[in-house]
Design an enzyme around this catalytic site. Structure first.
Site, PDB file in Angstrom:
ATOM      1  N   ASN A  70      29.889   5.359   3.179  1.00 49.34           N
ATOM      2  CA  ASN A  70      30.877   6.382   3.480  1.00 49.34           C
ATOM      3  C   ASN A  70      31.586   6.898   2.251  1.00 49.34           C
ATOM      4  O   ASN A  70      32.025   8.027   2.197  1.00 49.34           O
ATOM      5  CB  ASN A  70      31.931   5.757   4.406  1.00 49.34           C
ATOM      6  CG  ASN A  70      32.387   6.745   5.448  1.00 49.34           C
ATOM      7  OD1 ASN A  70      31.860   7.847   5.515  1.00 49.34           O
ATOM      8  ND2 ASN A  70      33.362   6.363   6.232  1.00 49.34           N
ATOM      9  N   LYS A  81      -7.175  10.686  -5.885  1.00 55.90           N
ATOM     10  CA  LYS A  81      -6.824  12.100  -5.921  1.00 55.90           C
ATOM     11  C   LYS A  81      -8.076  12.906  -5.581  1.00 55.90           C
ATOM     12  O   LYS A  81      -9.173  12.395  -5.760  1.00 55.90           O
ATOM     13  CB  LYS A  81      -6.333  12.488  -7.326  1.00 55.90           C
ATOM     14  CG  LYS A  81      -5.258  11.582  -7.905  1.00 55.90           C
ATOM     15  CD  LYS A  81      -3.900  11.969  -7.404  1.00 55.90           C
ATOM     16  CE  LYS A  81      -2.819  11.055  -8.009  1.00 55.90           C
ATOM     17  NZ  LYS A  81      -1.526  11.203  -7.353  1.00 55.90           N
ATOM     18  N   GLU A 116       1.350   8.248  -1.624  1.00 55.08           N
ATOM     19  CA  GLU A 116       2.482   7.978  -0.725  1.00 55.08           C
ATOM     20  C   GLU A 116       2.519   8.931   0.466  1.00 55.08           C
ATOM     21  O   GLU A 116       3.004   8.584   1.532  1.00 55.08           O
ATOM     22  CB  GLU A 116       3.813   8.038  -1.486  1.00 55.08           C
ATOM     23  CG  GLU A 116       4.169   9.383  -2.094  1.00 55.08           C
ATOM     24  CD  GLU A 116       3.536   9.622  -3.455  1.00 55.08           C
ATOM     25  OE1 GLU A 116       3.941  10.585  -4.123  1.00 55.08           O
ATOM     26  OE2 GLU A 116       2.625   8.848  -3.847  1.00 55.08           O
ATOM     27  N   HIS A 141       5.892   1.755  -2.299  1.00 52.13           N
ATOM     28  CA  HIS A 141       6.064   2.970  -3.094  1.00 52.13           C
ATOM     29  C   HIS A 141       7.496   3.444  -2.932  1.00 52.13           C
ATOM     30  O   HIS A 141       8.078   3.300  -1.869  1.00 52.13           O
ATOM     31  CB  HIS A 141       5.081   4.046  -2.627  1.00 52.13           C
ATOM     32  CG  HIS A 141       5.033   5.210  -3.565  1.00 52.13           C
ATOM     33  ND1 HIS A 141       6.012   6.173  -3.597  1.00 52.13           N
ATOM     34  CD2 HIS A 141       4.149   5.555  -4.528  1.00 52.13           C
ATOM     35  CE1 HIS A 141       5.710   7.061  -4.536  1.00 52.13           C
ATOM     36  NE2 HIS A 141       4.587   6.709  -5.121  1.00 52.13           N
TER      37      HIS A 141
END
Length: 443
Positions: free
Chosen positions: A116, A168, A197, A287
């Site tokens: 908070n 990739k 991720e 990750h």
């Protein structure tokens, strides 16, 4: 007439919550906040406000205060020190009694300490720099499912950093082609490959298909190389139930490791998954997607070392921890500081490395730091020197970008790491002779 119990109205926090004479207890949770108050707000008041709002306080005295012991439950700002080179900034040290927090819940710890107070009007900015977690609290957590030593024993790999590779392009491959890329990398000599991720379960590749093809790739590569291989199967999902379903399926396939995005997935989900992983012999790769949203600003948010400590309590066997290489020198000490916080049992207070408190993890297992992002073979000597053996070095483009293909890229990385470790063990200086070591290995 009714007697007046207390005066209504707005109270100065420092009257109650600033206690420079307080001696911290061994069971207290200690926090170091970097506070930038609004002009005209004295440091003591700002520090006390942080202590109050993140523990028992509200802006006035309430009659129910009489029903509890404030002395037992309030957070206390017990020290304030200026920040060198910053005019209106200081470090406020706050001690929280142990009983304010639910056992074994990182979620509750963060809700209290940073829940908070960061939106507070009296402060221009606020950053949580470090937390001291006392053994009395850390002992209520399971911690990492297995830890560094058990992982090495499971994988039968010793005396060198482990090698990984993120597949990739991260989005758009079909499951079959994805599995093919995994196989090529593992066959070439990497220990692990990794789901990106953001690979969860999208239209072009549903999770179950990916899991099956990756398991096939792992088994084939293991059979060919005689080494234990793994692929971080990303179990992160939209609901905890779906996440557990994926982890259970991974275990049924017999793969060694799954993966989770602990900040986007949330600490509650992460802790559940970590418990499942320990109970079922799965390693857990973590990750840190979204970390920079929280930790990148120097004056506001939370330093990554706090997120790293939280992860060690919540549970994970690997966590991404930056690369150091190519960044500034100062970053190096700070990165190594939280790398030690992840791996070691006992870490001395050392302000030059950003460690504000001595942290004793007692016997909680360690987490392997993962260096990933923009690194390649020429960085290997530096990485070996900086991170040492207990780390995972991940080369995505640094493997798949090899002009001859994935497997030769993987071979290059494996040869480089073996060469660097050997050179180091022979007493050569990797910082100075690193390039030479790599050149020799090329032949």
């Amino acid at each position: 007439k009714a007697s007046v119990g207390f005066k209504a109205g707005v109270k100065d926090y420092r009257l109650t919550y600033y206690t420079p004479e307080y001696q911290t207890k061994d069971t207290d949770i200690l926090a170091a906040f970097r506070v930038t108050p609004q002009p005209g707000v004295p440091p003591e008041e700002a520090g006390a406000a942080v202590a109050a709002e993140s523990s028992t306080g509200t802006w006035t005295t309430v009659w129910t205060d009489g029903l509890t012991s404030l002395d037992r439950y309030k957070g206390r700002c017990y020290d304030i020190e200026p920040v060198a080179g910053e005019e209106s900034q200081f470090i406020a040290y706050v001690a929280y009694p142990l009983d304010l927090f639910e056992e074994g819940s990182v979620t509750n710890l963060f809700t209290s300490i940073v829940g908070n107070v960061f939106g507070f009007k009296a402060l221009r900015a606020l950053r949580l720099e470090d937390l001291r977690i006392p053994p009395a609290y850390s002992k209520t957590f399971q911690g990492p499912p297995h830890g560094i030593q058990v992982e090495r024993d499971k994988l039968n790999k010793y005396g060198r950093p482990l090698l990984g590779c993120t597949i990739k392009p991260k989005l758009g491959l079909s499951a079959k082609n994805y599995g093919r890329a995994v196989y090529e990398c593992l066959r070439g000599g990497l220990d692990f490959t990794k789901d990106d991720e953001n690979v969860n379960s999208q239209p072009f590749m549903r999770w179950r298909d990916r899991f099956v093809f990756c398991a096939e790739a792992i088994n084939k590569a293991q059979a060919e190389t005689g080494e234990i291989k793994g692929h971080y199967l990303n179990a992160t999902a939209g609901t905890c139930e779906e996440m557990m379903k994926r982890a259970i399926f991974a275990r049924e396939l017999g793969v060694p490791i799954v993966m989770h995005d602990y900040l986007t997935g949330g600490f509650t989900a992460n802790t559940s998954l970590a418990h499942y992983c320990r109970d079922n012999g799965l390693l857990l790769h973590i990750h840190r997607a979204m970390h920079a949203v929280i930790d990148r600003q120097r004056n506001h948010g939370m330093h990554f070392r706090v997120l790293a400590k939280a992860l060690r309590m919540s549970g994970g066997d690997h966590v991404h921890a930056g690369t150091v290489v190519g960044k500034l020198e100062g970053e190096r000490d700070v990165t190594l500081g939280f790398v030690d916080l992840l791996r070691d049992d006992f870490i001395e207070k050392d302000r030059s490395r950003g460690i504000y408190f001595t942290q004793d993890w007692v016997s909680m297992p360690g987490v392997l730091p993962v260096a990933s992002g923009g690194i390649h073979v020429w960085h290997m000597p530096a990485l070996t020197e900086i991170f040492g053996d207990d780390s995972v070095l991940q080369f995505g483009g640094g493997t798949l970008g090899h002009p001859w293909g994935n497997a030769p890229g993987a071979v290059a990385n494996r040869v480089a790491v073996e060469a660097c470790v050997q050179a180091r063990n022979e007493g050569r200086d990797l910082a100075r002779e690193g390039n030479e070591v790599i050149r020799e290995a090329c032949k």
